[in-house]
Design a protein around this motif. Structure first.
Motif, PDB file in Angstrom:
ATOM      1  N   GLY A 133     -69.800  24.689 -65.627  1.00  0.00           N
ATOM      2  CA  GLY A 133     -70.426  25.854 -65.013  1.00  0.00           C
ATOM      3  C   GLY A 133     -71.523  26.475 -65.869  1.00  0.00           C
ATOM      4  O   GLY A 133     -72.043  27.530 -65.527  1.00  0.00           O
ATOM      5  N   ARG A 134     -71.877  25.835 -66.976  1.00  0.00           N
ATOM      6  CA  ARG A 134     -72.868  26.402 -67.876  1.00  0.00           C
ATOM      7  C   ARG A 134     -74.117  25.538 -67.956  1.00  0.00           C
ATOM      8  O   ARG A 134     -74.044  24.302 -67.942  1.00  0.00           O
TER       9      ARG A 134
ATOM     10  N   GLY B  58     -84.299  27.013 -61.926  1.00  0.00           N
ATOM     11  CA  GLY B  58     -83.038  27.651 -62.287  1.00  0.00           C
ATOM     12  C   GLY B  58     -81.824  27.066 -61.580  1.00  0.00           C
ATOM     13  O   GLY B  58     -80.742  27.640 -61.657  1.00  0.00           O
ATOM     14  N   LEU B  59     -82.010  25.932 -60.910  1.00  0.00           N
ATOM     15  CA  LEU B  59     -80.876  25.264 -60.246  1.00  0.00           C
ATOM     16  C   LEU B  59     -80.254  24.313 -61.257  1.00  0.00           C
ATOM     17  O   LEU B  59     -80.775  23.229 -61.506  1.00  0.00           O
TER      18      LEU B  59
ATOM     19  N   VAL C 225     -76.408  24.229 -62.203  1.00  0.00           N
ATOM     20  CA  VAL C 225     -74.977  23.899 -62.219  1.00  0.00           C
ATOM     21  C   VAL C 225     -74.500  23.663 -60.783  1.00  0.00           C
ATOM     22  O   VAL C 225     -75.080  24.181 -59.824  1.00  0.00           O
TER      23      VAL C 225
ATOM     24  N   GLN D 236     -74.242  26.410 -58.065  1.00  0.00           N
ATOM     25  CA  GLN D 236     -75.459  26.904 -57.405  1.00  0.00           C
ATOM     26  C   GLN D 236     -75.829  26.008 -56.228  1.00  0.00           C
ATOM     27  O   GLN D 236     -76.316  26.490 -55.201  1.00  0.00           O
TER      28      GLN D 236
ATOM     29  N   ALA E 228     -73.862  27.099 -53.327  1.00  0.00           N
ATOM     30  CA  ALA E 228     -74.397  28.296 -52.672  1.00  0.00           C
ATOM     31  C   ALA E 228     -75.488  27.907 -51.670  1.00  0.00           C
ATOM     32  O   ALA E 228     -75.628  28.545 -50.618  1.00  0.00           O
ATOM     33  N   LEU E 229     -76.246  26.871 -51.993  1.00  0.00           N
ATOM     34  CA  LEU E 229     -77.273  26.393 -51.047  1.00  0.00           C
ATOM     35  C   LEU E 229     -76.625  25.813 -49.790  1.00  0.00           C
ATOM     36  O   LEU E 229     -77.097  26.051 -48.670  1.00  0.00           O
ATOM     37  N   TYR E 230     -75.548  25.041 -49.948  1.00  0.00           N
ATOM     38  CA  TYR E 230     -74.846  24.526 -48.754  1.00  0.00           C
ATOM     39  C   TYR E 230     -74.312  25.702 -47.930  1.00  0.00           C
ATOM     40  O   TYR E 230     -74.358  25.695 -46.700  1.00  0.00           O
TER      41      TYR E 230
ATOM     42  N   GLN F 144     -75.298  28.855 -47.741  1.00  0.00           N
ATOM     43  CA  GLN F 144     -76.328  29.601 -47.017  1.00  0.00           C
ATOM     44  C   GLN F 144     -76.865  28.789 -45.839  1.00  0.00           C
ATOM     45  O   GLN F 144     -77.160  29.341 -44.769  1.00  0.00           O
TER      46      GLN F 144
ATOM     47  N   VAL G 163     -70.741  38.883 -57.194  1.00  0.00           N
ATOM     48  CA  VAL G 163     -71.512  37.744 -56.706  1.00  0.00           C
ATOM     49  C   VAL G 163     -71.944  36.903 -57.906  1.00  0.00           C
ATOM     50  O   VAL G 163     -72.466  37.437 -58.892  1.00  0.00           O
ATOM     51  N   ILE G 164     -71.702  35.603 -57.822  1.00  0.00           N
ATOM     52  CA  ILE G 164     -72.154  34.689 -58.875  1.00  0.00           C
ATOM     53  C   ILE G 164     -73.519  34.126 -58.470  1.00  0.00           C
ATOM     54  O   ILE G 164     -74.513  34.362 -59.130  1.00  0.00           O
ATOM     55  N   THR G 165     -73.534  33.354 -57.404  1.00  0.00           N
ATOM     56  CA  THR G 165     -74.798  32.961 -56.784  1.00  0.00           C
ATOM     57  C   THR G 165     -74.630  33.208 -55.297  1.00  0.00           C
ATOM     58  O   THR G 165     -73.804  32.562 -54.641  1.00  0.00           O
ATOM     59  N   ALA G 166     -75.380  34.177 -54.772  1.00  0.00           N
ATOM     60  CA  ALA G 166     -75.236  34.555 -53.369  1.00  0.00           C
ATOM     61  C   ALA G 166     -75.572  33.354 -52.487  1.00  0.00           C
ATOM     62  O   ALA G 166     -76.531  32.641 -52.787  1.00  0.00           O
TER      63      ALA G 166
ATOM     64  N   ILE H 257     -87.882  27.336 -67.800  1.00  0.00           N
ATOM     65  CA  ILE H 257     -87.290  26.015 -67.996  1.00  0.00           C
ATOM     66  C   ILE H 257     -88.341  24.973 -67.614  1.00  0.00           C
ATOM     67  O   ILE H 257     -88.943  25.054 -66.543  1.00  0.00           O
TER      68      ILE H 257
ATOM     69  N   SER I 129     -82.709  26.144 -47.002  1.00  0.00           N
ATOM     70  CA  SER I 129     -81.646  27.009 -47.500  1.00  0.00           C
ATOM     71  C   SER I 129     -82.154  27.774 -48.720  1.00  0.00           C
ATOM     72  O   SER I 129     -83.219  27.471 -49.248  1.00  0.00           O
TER      73      SER I 129
ATOM     74  N   VAL J  63     -79.240  33.002 -54.253  1.00  0.00           N
ATOM     75  CA  VAL J  63     -79.710  33.996 -55.216  1.00  0.00           C
ATOM     76  C   VAL J  63     -78.780  33.987 -56.427  1.00  0.00           C
ATOM     77  O   VAL J  63     -77.609  34.373 -56.322  1.00  0.00           O
ATOM     78  N   ALA J  64     -79.297  33.509 -57.549  1.00  0.00           N
ATOM     79  CA  ALA J  64     -78.490  33.454 -58.769  1.00  0.00           C
ATOM     80  C   ALA J  64     -78.412  34.853 -59.370  1.00  0.00           C
ATOM     81  O   ALA J  64     -79.425  35.411 -59.792  1.00  0.00           O
TER      82      ALA J  64
ATOM     83  N   HIS K  49     -75.647  35.525 -61.574  1.00  0.00           N
ATOM     84  CA  HIS K  49     -74.982  35.293 -62.858  1.00  0.00           C
ATOM     85  C   HIS K  49     -75.821  34.311 -63.675  1.00  0.00           C
ATOM     86  O   HIS K  49     -76.104  33.204 -63.215  1.00  0.00           O
TER      87      HIS K  49
ATOM     88  N   VAL L  24     -76.450  31.419 -66.027  1.00  0.00           N
ATOM     89  CA  VAL L  24     -75.596  30.337 -66.529  1.00  0.00           C
ATOM     90  C   VAL L  24     -76.021  29.863 -67.917  1.00  0.00           C
ATOM     91  O   VAL L  24     -75.480  28.903 -68.450  1.00  0.00           O
TER      92      VAL L  24
ATOM     93  N   TYR M 163     -82.521  35.596 -59.524  1.00  0.00           N
ATOM     94  CA  TYR M 163     -83.672  34.798 -59.092  1.00  0.00           C
ATOM     95  C   TYR M 163     -83.284  33.958 -57.873  1.00  0.00           C
ATOM     96  O   TYR M 163     -82.100  33.705 -57.642  1.00  0.00           O
TER      97      TYR M 163
ATOM     98  N   ILE N 298     -83.430  30.578 -55.559  1.00  0.00           N
ATOM     99  CA  ILE N 298     -83.608  29.125 -55.502  1.00  0.00           C
ATOM    100  C   ILE N 298     -83.732  28.753 -54.019  1.00  0.00           C
ATOM    101  O   ILE N 298     -82.992  29.287 -53.185  1.00  0.00           O
TER     102      ILE N 298
END
Lengths: 389, 138
Positions: free
Chosen positions: A115-116, A145-146, A148, A151, A154-156, A158, A209-212, B4, B64, B67-68, B70, B72, B82, B84
């Motif tokens: 997760g990191r 920023g994608l 882990v 994330q 979260a895309l699936y 949404q 919320v971790i990744t909305a 990044i 899709s 929104v991150a 947290h 990582v 941010y 994605i």
């Protein structure tokens, strides 16, 4: 398939095992062999994920296995939990080996954490740098920023929410029903990392919320430990003391863009082509309505509605009604992840998902249902149907 | 601000060199004309090895988004939250993208998007996609 799973072995699940991944693996393998009523020297084959840090050679050397005739690896990690069983079964049916151990060992909380972002990025001159060609964290997605797997999920999520036009409330209720139901299962399971922590819908809604659109309770638990399964021919299984569970069908499924993270798969709200389920059920001579209990690899809660729909257990778009009405719970139409799942028992890369299917068919689950058949899948990338022997 | 980036050996590849020069190009087949992404040595449709690079239309739709909230990685603490995105381009390819930091965008799945290349230095730029109404703003 003409094979059976005859042994399950594991260490405790924890956040800090305090010992090496090799030692954990050895403990799990010895426990699995003992559970099967076999001897360590009966092992003549090993299978593992390529992502496992502990090689077959390390196991052979440590245990002094002097007639290992077969060792096979399946790509990635939990993606191939059922694929590893399929390969072990194929090897047994081909006569390459007769007693194969499938092991997974990792300090995924105290060691390298999935997760990191540190797992996939380097730091150079104030920049974060990606140098890998494949997701997650690859050069085409990391700069945004994608990084882990959570994330990607979260895309699936949404995409699904948008495709079916679910309101925030309805979507929250759907996924909350997965997290809350599975936590209640875990509260009755002494192996579960979160056995002592209850969760209700108010707690779920209040989760950060971790990744909305996913909250903290939608995510699995990074876990330290090891697990092992013993696979033999069905014929040999009948002569053992262990309660065998038969592999009725098992397979892997890959299509362009699907592996490892479905970033480039056509539909982001449905991850499994219909052909994958048809082939799996066809080989077992069963249909989804014949399945009594399902173990759906829940790296996030979103995997549960997707798998239920993608494999035809319910119709498209019906997951919200099925889950909010308790269809996955005790006494529901199809109890799901009765160990608590990766969300509440621990994230063990599919081996605990398989093990709970085996335990249900042995009658050893802490949330036992009347079950003759169990279904196991990692979002279609690998899947399996198990049957009571 | 932490950014990044791909490591230098990748920035010498055509996809990234075109972006650094200010435009999004896609890897395309010189035989059947189809585009593919990520870049590949072979066309996945007609299996021709004769591939090249063409400027992208920059037009896409939002498949899709996430929104991150947290971070990582510790160095991303000043970046969250941010956005994605997954974008389906007119050319029939999917790209991972995002919304540039500091840009407000009300997102809805299926909405029309337009590419805006944002340069970070001489070697490195990224293709962001913005809702069509806001795509021309600099």
């Amino acid at each position: 398939m003409k094979t059976s799973i005859v042994g399950i072995g594991q260490t405790e699940f924890s956040k800090d095992s305090g010992r090496s991944e090799l030692k954990l693996a050895l403990e799990a393998i010895l426990a699995a062999v003992a559970d099967a009523g076999l001897e360590v020297d009966d092992i003549d084959g090993l299978v593992r994920y390529t992502w496992d840090h502990t090689t077959e050679a390390a196991i052979v050397n440590a245990l002094g296995l002097d007639h290992l005739n077969y060792y096979g690896e399946t790509e990635f990690g939990g993606v191939n939990c059922c694929g590893a069983v399929a390969q072990a079964s194929a090897a047994i049916e081909a006569g390459l080996a007769s007693c194969i151990v499938f092991y997974r060992t990792l300090n995924a909380r105290s060691g390298v954490r999935y997760g990191r972002g540190e797992r996939v990025l380097a730091e150079e001159d104030g920049w974060l740098v990606s140098r890998q060609p494949e997701p997650p964290g690859d050069i085409y997605s990391a700069p945004f920023g994608l990084l882990v797997p959570g994330q990607h999920h979260a895309l699936y999520a949404q995409a699904y929410k948008g495709h079916y036009g679910l309101t925030d409330d309805r979507f929250t209720e759907m996924l909350g029903s997965v997290a809350v139901t599975q936590r209640a299962y875990a509260n009755r399971n002494p192996r579960a990392l979160l056995k002592d922590r209850t969760l209700d819908m108010d707690d779920y809604r209040a989760g950060r919320v971790i990744t909305a659109p996913l909250r903290v309770y939608d995510y699995c638990l990074e876990t330290d430990g090891a697990m092992a399964l013993v696979i033999v021919s069905r014929e040999r299984a009948r002569g053992l003391s262990a309660k065998a569970v038969d592999v009725l069908s098992a397979g892997q499924y890959i299509f362009p863009g699907s592996v490892p993270m479905y970033l480039y798969a056509e539909k982001a709200y449905s991850l499994v082509p219909e052909a994958a389920g048809e082939e799996l059920f066809g080989k077992a001579g069963l249909s989804p309505s014949d399945i009594d209990v399902a173990m759906l690899y829940d790296a996030t809660s979103m995997m549960v509605p997707l798998a239920l729909e993608d494999f035809g257990f319910i119709g498209r778009g019906e997951a919200q009604d099925f889950l909010t009405s308790g269809g996955n719970g005790p006494g529901g139409r199809l109890p799901v992840n009765t160990h608590g799942g990766l969300l509440s028992e621990g994230y063990f890369h599919g081996l605990n998902t398989i093990a709970e299917g085996v335990r249900q068919l042995r009658g050893e689950s802490h949330n036992q249902v009347e079950a003759e058949t169990a279904f196991v899948t990692l979002r279609g990338a690998s899947s399996m149907i198990l049957g009571r022997a | 601000m932490t950014v990044i980036r791909p490591s230098d050996e990748y920035l010498d590849q055509p996809f990234w060199k075109h972006l650094a020069a200010g435009t999004l190009h896609l890897n395309c087949c010189n035989d059947c004309g189809g585009a593919h992404h990520p870049p590949s040595p072979i066309c996945p449709r007609c299996r021709s090895f004769d591939t090249g690079w063409k400027p992208a239309s920059g037009r896409g739709t939002l498949k899709s988004f996430a929104v991150a909230e947290h971070p990582v990685h510790p160095m991303l603490a000043d970046q969250v939250p941010y956005v994605i995105t997954l974008v389906d381009l007119e050319e029939g390819v999917r790209m991972v993208s995002g919304i540039p930091k500091g840009t407000e965008a009300a997102l809805e799945i299926g909405m029309a998007l337009q590419c805006r290349v944002v340069r970070f230095d001489d070697r490195f730029a990224l293709p962001y996609f913005l809702p069509v109404a806001g795509a021309g703003e600099k």
